[in-house]
Enzyme design. Structure first.
Site, PDB file in Angstrom:
ATOM      1  N   CYS A  96      83.825  16.093   6.868  1.00  0.00           N
ATOM      2  CA  CYS A  96      84.452  16.488   8.006  1.00  0.00           C
ATOM      3  C   CYS A  96      84.006  15.899   9.537  1.00  0.00           C
ATOM      4  O   CYS A  96      82.852  15.478   9.659  1.00  0.00           O
ATOM      5  CB  CYS A  96      84.608  18.205   8.142  1.00  0.00           C
ATOM      6  SG  CYS A  96      85.425  18.808   9.566  1.00  0.00           S
ATOM      7  N   SER A  98      83.768  17.321  12.180  1.00  0.00           N
ATOM      8  CA  SER A  98      82.716  17.863  12.836  1.00  0.00           C
ATOM      9  C   SER A  98      81.202  17.717  12.527  1.00  0.00           C
ATOM     10  O   SER A  98      80.471  17.820  13.320  1.00  0.00           O
ATOM     11  CB  SER A  98      82.988  19.382  12.877  1.00  0.00           C
ATOM     12  OG  SER A  98      84.309  19.644  13.133  1.00  0.00           O
ATOM     13  N   HIS A 101      80.193  14.937  14.215  1.00  0.00           N
ATOM     14  CA  HIS A 101      80.124  15.048  15.816  1.00  0.00           C
ATOM     15  C   HIS A 101      78.465  15.339  16.148  1.00  0.00           C
ATOM     16  O   HIS A 101      77.905  14.951  16.942  1.00  0.00           O
ATOM     17  CB  HIS A 101      80.959  16.280  16.274  1.00  0.00           C
ATOM     18  CG  HIS A 101      82.277  15.631  16.545  1.00  0.00           C
ATOM     19  ND1 HIS A 101      82.671  14.486  16.887  1.00  0.00           N
ATOM     20  CD2 HIS A 101      83.460  16.581  16.724  1.00  0.00           C
ATOM     21  CE1 HIS A 101      84.137  14.344  17.112  1.00  0.00           C
ATOM     22  NE2 HIS A 101      84.278  15.771  17.109  1.00  0.00           N
ATOM     23  N   HIS A 117      79.962  21.843   5.893  1.00  0.00           N
ATOM     24  CA  HIS A 117      80.528  23.225   6.018  1.00  0.00           C
ATOM     25  C   HIS A 117      81.872  23.399   5.137  1.00  0.00           C
ATOM     26  O   HIS A 117      82.418  24.320   5.210  1.00  0.00           O
ATOM     27  CB  HIS A 117      80.826  23.547   7.502  1.00  0.00           C
ATOM     28  CG  HIS A 117      81.677  22.416   8.234  1.00  0.00           C
ATOM     29  ND1 HIS A 117      81.324  21.352   8.628  1.00  0.00           N
ATOM     30  CD2 HIS A 117      82.997  22.799   8.487  1.00  0.00           C
ATOM     31  CE1 HIS A 117      82.417  21.004   8.951  1.00  0.00           C
ATOM     32  NE2 HIS A 117      83.225  21.725   9.026  1.00  0.00           N
ATOM     33  N   CYS A 224      87.699  24.459   5.157  1.00  0.00           N
ATOM     34  CA  CYS A 224      87.816  24.033   6.439  1.00  0.00           C
ATOM     35  C   CYS A 224      89.038  23.411   6.848  1.00  0.00           C
ATOM     36  O   CYS A 224      89.966  23.923   7.479  1.00  0.00           O
ATOM     37  CB  CYS A 224      86.598  23.075   6.958  1.00  0.00           C
ATOM     38  SG  CYS A 224      86.755  22.415   8.694  1.00  0.00           S
TER      39      CYS A 224
END
Length: 424
Positions: A96, A98, A101, A117, A224
């Site tokens: 993902c 995220s 990031h 996650h 997610c």
């Protein structure tokens, strides 16, 4: 056992540990070893009939030792679950934005850390007091937990449980310590999930049992990406039949927003992305047209307003950039438009907006995990996938073995993938 006329994929099934084995075979060699190990453990007091375990598991994990550096595949030690905790064997995990990031330092988390996650797996053991899952259950870890006791969980709409690790950037479990060790050093947790590991430990409020027939390499996206995007359309924005929608960002989450808009009956769904290679996939899942901001000299919000005669009902920012957050807000109708922030924005950055943009009638909102209450809704979404209400296949463009995690992130950064799933 191979029957005449069986297709190739029908000749295999999943063993209890998630490994593909020939039809008729009850378990793979690892399952048999685990059973014998469990029996020895039980005799030695290591595991009780309730599935409690005192055993430390050694396994592979992708550890981020430094920001802006590749992941390192390491042997880590995963401690047994303590009270109200669950240890999970991860079968499949998605990559993902995220997570990236954090790698890039846009979301501040201390290293060393095990990220990940979005995943699905099988319960290996449980700690004292765990009642909602048991060893052998197929589960999805929840980066947005649901304790069902706090004021947010009891609210009919709120879904950001007070036990979440997102607000406070917690890097331990609720008990206050980590379950990961590598090279003699404690390794931080991420969002109470840390799924870039063959085994992980989560709090009971951060895991939910799903249908035993669910294909884990697909429904991991429910943890997610798919839920976040789809819920942003149907639950947060509440897209209406016949409406016009604009989706900024056509990655895995953005395409899930498109799927949600289509399911809600939107008549016009415009995808916005600077990567034209994503347009065909966007149209496949429901976009009626796509535009590339680089093809225009004027701001993209002005282009969209002209295209639609200023009739955009719903706009979604699914990138996580401040400039596109502004563009998404400005593109929806000033009297009745609804703009939803879906992408995770860079940390420590702020945006300045003229209040008149909202005073005229716009609604500006956001939500984590598509507004879904995780324990309540994830099993339902998985059931919908099994009943073919949704097709997750178009979202998964690459499936790699776990040790190719860095190649998977390269695909993400280059825009060549929608969702890469890693098989553990």
């Amino acid at each position: 056992m191979e029957g005449k006329g069986l297709k190739k994929w029908q000749k295999y099934t999943l063993c209890p540990q998630g490994t593909h084995i020939p039809m008729g075979q009850m378990a793979c060699h690892r399952c048999k070893e685990n059973v014998m190990s469990s029996q020895r453990e039980a005799r030695a007091g290591g595991r009780t009939a309730k599935g409690l375990s005192k055993k430390v598991i050694k396994c592979k994990a992708a550890v981020l030792w430094e920001l802006n550096k590749p992941f390192s595949i390491e042997e880590v030690e995963v401690a047994p679950p303590k009270a109200n905790e669950v240890r999970i064997k991860i079968i499949a995990t998605g990559i993902c934005r995220s997570d990236d990031h954090v790698v890039a330092g846009l979301l501040a988390y201390p290293v060393p850390i095990i990220l990940g996650h979005e995943a699905a797996g099988i319960v290996e053991s449980v700690g004292e007091g765990v009642t909602s899952v048991k060893p052998g259950d197929k589960v999805i870890p929840l980066f947005t937990p649901q304790c069902r006791q706090c004021t947010v969980c009891k609210h009919p709409v709120g879904n950001l449980c007070k036990g979440n690790a997102l607000n406070h950037r917690d890097v331990t479990l609720k008990e206050g310590t980590t379950r990961f060790t590598c090279r003699g050093k404690p390794i931080n947790h991420f969002l109470s999930t840390s799924t870039f590991s063959e085994y992980t430990v989560v709090d009971e409020i951060s895991v939910v049992k799903i249908d035993s027939s669910a294909p884990l390499e697909k429904v991991c996206l429910v943890g997610c990406g798919f839920s976040t995007g789809y819920g942003s359309a149907v639950k947060v924005a509440k897209v209406t039949p016949g409406s016009t929608c604009v989706v900024f960002g056509l990655g895995g989450v953005g395409l899930s927003v498109v799927i949600g808009c289509k399911a809600a009956g939107a008549s016009r769904i415009i995808g916005v992305d600077i990567n034209k290679d994503k347009f065909a996939k966007a149209k496949e899942v429901g976009a009626t047209e796509c535009v590339n901001p680089l093809d225009y000299k004027k701001p993209i919000q002005d282009v969209l307003i002209e295209m639609t005669d200023n009739t955009i009902d719903f706009s979604f920012e699914v990138i996580g950039r401040l400039d596109t957050v502004t563009a998404a807000l400005l593109s929806c109708n000033d009297a009745y438009g609804v703009c939803v922030i879906v992408g995770v924005p860079p940390g420590s950055q702020t945006i300045s907006i003229d209040p008149l943009l909202l005073l005229t009638g716009r609604t500006w909102k956001g939500a984590v995990f598509g507004g879904f209450k995780s324990k309540d809704d994830v099993p339902k979404i998985v059931s919908d996938v099994l009943s073919k209400k949704f097709n997750l296949d178009p979202l998964i463009t690459h499936v790699y073995n776990f040790d190719k995690i860095n190649e998977g992130f390269d695909l993400l950064r280059s825009g060549k993938s929608i969702r890469t799933v890693l098989k553990m």
